[in-house]
Motif scaffolding. Structure first.
Motif, PDB file in Angstrom:
ATOM      1  N   VAL A  76     -17.064  -4.650  22.110  1.00  0.00           N
ATOM      2  CA  VAL A  76     -17.002  -5.545  23.159  1.00  0.00           C
ATOM      3  C   VAL A  76     -16.374  -6.788  22.522  1.00  0.00           C
ATOM      4  CG1 VAL A  76     -18.431  -7.198  24.025  1.00  0.00           C
ATOM      5  CG2 VAL A  76     -19.252  -4.683  23.940  1.00  0.00           C
ATOM      6  N   THR A  77     -15.099  -7.404  23.334  1.00  0.00           N
ATOM      7  CA  THR A  77     -14.493  -8.460  22.943  1.00  0.00           C
ATOM      8  C   THR A  77     -15.013  -9.699  23.925  1.00  0.00           C
ATOM      9  OG1 THR A  77     -12.780  -7.701  24.252  1.00  0.00           O
ATOM     10  CG2 THR A  77     -12.577  -7.310  21.847  1.00  0.00           C
ATOM     11  N   GLY A  78     -15.509  -9.501  24.964  1.00  0.00           N
ATOM     12  CA  GLY A  78     -15.729 -10.469  25.637  1.00  0.00           C
ATOM     13  C   GLY A  78     -17.018 -10.142  26.784  1.00  0.00           C
ATOM     14  N   THR A  79     -17.768 -11.483  27.233  1.00  0.00           N
ATOM     15  CA  THR A  79     -18.857 -11.265  28.399  1.00  0.00           C
ATOM     16  C   THR A  79     -18.763 -12.376  29.178  1.00  0.00           C
ATOM     17  OG1 THR A  79     -21.222 -10.676  28.536  1.00  0.00           O
ATOM     18  CG2 THR A  79     -20.531 -12.247  26.841  1.00  0.00           C
ATOM     19  N   VAL A  80     -19.518 -12.190  30.234  1.00  0.00           N
ATOM     20  CA  VAL A  80     -19.838 -13.340  31.073  1.00  0.00           C
ATOM     21  C   VAL A  80     -20.936 -12.877  31.886  1.00  0.00           C
ATOM     22  CG1 VAL A  80     -18.392 -12.517  33.171  1.00  0.00           C
ATOM     23  CG2 VAL A  80     -19.009 -14.780  32.960  1.00  0.00           C
ATOM     24  N   SER A  81     -21.819 -13.814  32.514  1.00  0.00           N
ATOM     25  CA  SER A  81     -23.075 -13.452  33.117  1.00  0.00           C
ATOM     26  C   SER A  81     -23.007 -14.471  34.209  1.00  0.00           C
ATOM     27  CB  SER A  81     -24.344 -13.665  32.344  1.00  0.00           C
ATOM     28  OG  SER A  81     -24.199 -12.879  31.162  1.00  0.00           O
ATOM     29  N   LEU A  82     -24.046 -13.922  35.407  1.00  0.00           N
ATOM     30  CA  LEU A  82     -24.379 -14.684  36.392  1.00  0.00           C
ATOM     31  C   LEU A  82     -25.691 -14.903  36.418  1.00  0.00           C
ATOM     32  CD1 LEU A  82     -22.116 -13.697  39.131  1.00  0.00           C
ATOM     33  CD2 LEU A  82     -22.071 -15.784  37.890  1.00  0.00           C
ATOM     34  N   VAL A  83     -26.474 -15.938  36.608  1.00  0.00           N
ATOM     35  CA  VAL A  83     -27.867 -16.166  36.724  1.00  0.00           C
ATOM     36  C   VAL A  83     -27.879 -16.138  38.280  1.00  0.00           C
ATOM     37  CG1 VAL A  83     -29.834 -17.655  36.476  1.00  0.00           C
ATOM     38  CG2 VAL A  83     -28.138 -17.456  34.513  1.00  0.00           C
ATOM     39  N   LEU A  84     -28.937 -15.250  39.030  1.00  0.00           N
ATOM     40  CA  LEU A  84     -28.961 -14.930  40.341  1.00  0.00           C
ATOM     41  C   LEU A  84     -29.922 -15.660  40.831  1.00  0.00           C
ATOM     42  CD1 LEU A  84     -27.775 -11.252  39.923  1.00  0.00           C
ATOM     43  CD2 LEU A  84     -26.521 -13.275  40.818  1.00  0.00           C
ATOM     44  N   PRO A  85     -29.619 -16.226  42.203  1.00  0.00           N
ATOM     45  CA  PRO A  85     -30.934 -16.986  42.782  1.00  0.00           C
ATOM     46  C   PRO A  85     -32.301 -16.269  42.845  1.00  0.00           C
ATOM     47  CG  PRO A  85     -29.324 -16.073  44.512  1.00  0.00           C
ATOM     48  CD  PRO A  85     -28.929 -15.827  42.973  1.00  0.00           C
ATOM     49  N   ASP A  86     -33.284 -17.061  42.700  1.00  0.00           N
ATOM     50  CA  ASP A  86     -34.904 -16.470  42.968  1.00  0.00           C
ATOM     51  C   ASP A  86     -35.562 -17.445  43.841  1.00  0.00           C
ATOM     52  OD1 ASP A  86     -34.993 -18.976  41.438  1.00  0.00           O
ATOM     53  OD2 ASP A  86     -36.328 -18.243  39.758  1.00  0.00           O
ATOM     54  N   LYS A  87     -34.761 -18.392  44.450  1.00  0.00           N
ATOM     55  CA  LYS A  87     -35.566 -19.044  45.367  1.00  0.00           C
ATOM     56  C   LYS A  87     -35.056 -18.881  46.818  1.00  0.00           C
ATOM     57  CE  LYS A  87     -36.614 -22.438  42.019  1.00  0.00           C
ATOM     58  NZ  LYS A  87     -35.336 -22.261  41.083  1.00  0.00           N
ATOM     59  N   HIS A 102     -14.343 -13.195  21.924  1.00  0.00           N
ATOM     60  CA  HIS A 102     -14.151 -13.052  20.493  1.00  0.00           C
ATOM     61  C   HIS A 102     -12.880 -13.837  20.108  1.00  0.00           C
ATOM     62  CE1 HIS A 102     -14.232 -11.608  16.354  1.00  0.00           C
ATOM     63  NE2 HIS A 102     -15.512 -11.315  16.803  1.00  0.00           N
ATOM     64  N   ARG A 103     -12.954 -14.500  18.833  1.00  0.00           N
ATOM     65  CA  ARG A 103     -12.031 -15.390  18.473  1.00  0.00           C
ATOM     66  C   ARG A 103     -10.413 -14.420  18.398  1.00  0.00           C
ATOM     67  NH1 ARG A 103     -14.564 -18.547  13.646  1.00  0.00           N
ATOM     68  NH2 ARG A 103     -15.691 -16.814  13.770  1.00  0.00           N
ATOM     69  N   ARG A 104     -10.707 -13.007  17.945  1.00  0.00           N
ATOM     70  CA  ARG A 104      -9.753 -12.227  17.737  1.00  0.00           C
ATOM     71  C   ARG A 104      -8.868 -11.872  19.106  1.00  0.00           C
ATOM     72  NH1 ARG A 104     -13.879  -8.490  16.644  1.00  0.00           N
ATOM     73  NH2 ARG A 104     -13.870  -6.893  18.290  1.00  0.00           N
ATOM     74  N   ALA A 105      -9.630 -12.000  19.942  1.00  0.00           N
ATOM     75  CA  ALA A 105      -9.171 -11.666  21.488  1.00  0.00           C
ATOM     76  C   ALA A 105      -8.777 -12.596  22.293  1.00  0.00           C
ATOM     77  CB  ALA A 105     -10.040 -10.743  22.230  1.00  0.00           C
ATOM     78  N   ARG A 106      -8.684 -13.690  22.070  1.00  0.00           N
ATOM     79  CA  ARG A 106      -8.248 -15.322  22.645  1.00  0.00           C
ATOM     80  C   ARG A 106      -6.882 -15.251  23.021  1.00  0.00           C
ATOM     81  NH1 ARG A 106     -12.886 -19.230  19.926  1.00  0.00           N
ATOM     82  NH2 ARG A 106     -14.540 -18.193  21.066  1.00  0.00           N
ATOM     83  N   GLY A 107      -6.632 -15.967  23.765  1.00  0.00           N
ATOM     84  CA  GLY A 107      -5.150 -16.032  24.130  1.00  0.00           C
ATOM     85  C   GLY A 107      -4.326 -14.963  24.972  1.00  0.00           C
ATOM     86  N   ARG A 108      -5.005 -13.917  25.404  1.00  0.00           N
ATOM     87  CA  ARG A 108      -4.527 -13.082  26.211  1.00  0.00           C
ATOM     88  C   ARG A 108      -5.091 -12.905  27.782  1.00  0.00           C
ATOM     89  NH1 ARG A 108      -6.050  -8.243  22.197  1.00  0.00           N
ATOM     90  NH2 ARG A 108      -6.818  -9.578  20.668  1.00  0.00           N
ATOM     91  N   GLY A 109      -5.703 -13.776  28.173  1.00  0.00           N
ATOM     92  CA  GLY A 109      -6.195 -13.736  29.471  1.00  0.00           C
ATOM     93  C   GLY A 109      -7.549 -13.090  29.646  1.00  0.00           C
ATOM     94  N   LEU A 110      -8.111 -12.751  28.768  1.00  0.00           N
ATOM     95  CA  LEU A 110      -9.444 -12.168  28.953  1.00  0.00           C
ATOM     96  C   LEU A 110     -10.543 -12.893  29.534  1.00  0.00           C
ATOM     97  CD1 LEU A 110     -11.442  -9.672  28.326  1.00  0.00           C
ATOM     98  CD2 LEU A 110     -11.796 -10.453  26.021  1.00  0.00           C
ATOM     99  N   GLY A 111     -10.664 -14.544  29.191  1.00  0.00           N
ATOM    100  CA  GLY A 111     -11.662 -15.283  29.630  1.00  0.00           C
ATOM    101  C   GLY A 111     -11.057 -15.345  31.137  1.00  0.00           C
ATOM    102  N   ARG A 112     -10.091 -15.229  31.568  1.00  0.00           N
ATOM    103  CA  ARG A 112      -9.736 -15.446  33.139  1.00  0.00           C
ATOM    104  C   ARG A 112     -10.242 -14.311  33.756  1.00  0.00           C
ATOM    105  NH1 ARG A 112      -6.707 -19.012  36.395  1.00  0.00           N
ATOM    106  NH2 ARG A 112      -6.838 -18.378  38.349  1.00  0.00           N
ATOM    107  N   THR A 113      -9.953 -12.832  33.194  1.00  0.00           N
ATOM    108  CA  THR A 113     -10.265 -11.857  33.740  1.00  0.00           C
ATOM    109  C   THR A 113     -11.854 -11.767  33.825  1.00  0.00           C
ATOM    110  OG1 THR A 113      -8.434 -10.641  32.600  1.00  0.00           O
ATOM    111  CG2 THR A 113     -10.252  -9.391  33.269  1.00  0.00           C
TER     112      THR A 113
END
Length: 180
Positions: A76-87, A102-113
């Motif tokens: 695993v080199t990256g992650t993102v989450s969504l907290v979904l509505p409960d009301k 992960h620092r070793r995977a930065r600068g390659r567009g992974l955050g944007r993906t």
């Protein structure tokens, strides 16, 4: 690279890799709710504690994995989450949280993906508005602005950096679908 949404069982299965990512992110200086030094056991327990929210449908978690040299996915080199509505009055919105690369995977567009993945999934599920907070003047802030997020304001002394220094946070939002 492969981006996959995790169910509770896969989250538990990948908790060790996610813990490694979390500790790398914190030790790299990102303000994501933890203080340094972050012990791997603490990071592992935190990720495991997210499984119930995933099972309940109140949290969606995606991971990015690089292709391995022999074909199977690598770590695993990256992650993102969504907290979904409960009301009932918030079913149109979700909070984007814990975008990490992960620092070793930065600068390659992974955050944007990862960001694009969460935005598309939110829109496909009927979510029309996303919001987040991020450390003011951080590299993450540049990513959100470049991806079309709108700055809503700043809160001084909101959260501590991993070193324990209080910093401002900037609030952002983005419409990802037509208003309901």
């Amino acid at each position: 690279m492969t981006v996959t949404r995790l169910d509770a069982a896969r989250l538990t299965e990948r908790a060790g890799e996610l813990a490694d990512l979390l500790t790398d992110t914190v030790h790299g200086g990102a303000s994501i709710g933890f203080l340094a030094p972050l012990d791997r056991a603490e990071a592992l327990a935190w990720w495991r504690s997210r499984a119930d929210a995933v099972a309940a449908g109140s949290l969606a978690v995606w991971t990015a994995r690089e292709k391995g040299a022999d074909g199977p996915d690598g770590p695993v080199t990256g992650t993102v989450s969504l907290v979904l509505p409960d009301k009932p009055n918030s079913r149109h919105r979700a909070e984007l949280v814990k975008l990490m690369v992960h620092r070793r995977a930065r600068g390659r567009g992974l955050g944007r993906t990862l960001l694009d993945t969460a935005e598309r999934a939110a829109a496909a599920s009927g979510i029309t508005l996303l919001h987040l907070d991020t450390e003011t003047d951080s590299p993450a802030e540049r990513l959100y602005r470049a991806a079309g997020w709108t700055r809503a304001g700043e809160i001084p002394d909101y959260a501590a950096t991993p070193a324990g220094v209080l910093r401002s946070t900037t609030l952002y939002f983005k419409h990802v679908g037509p208003p309901g």
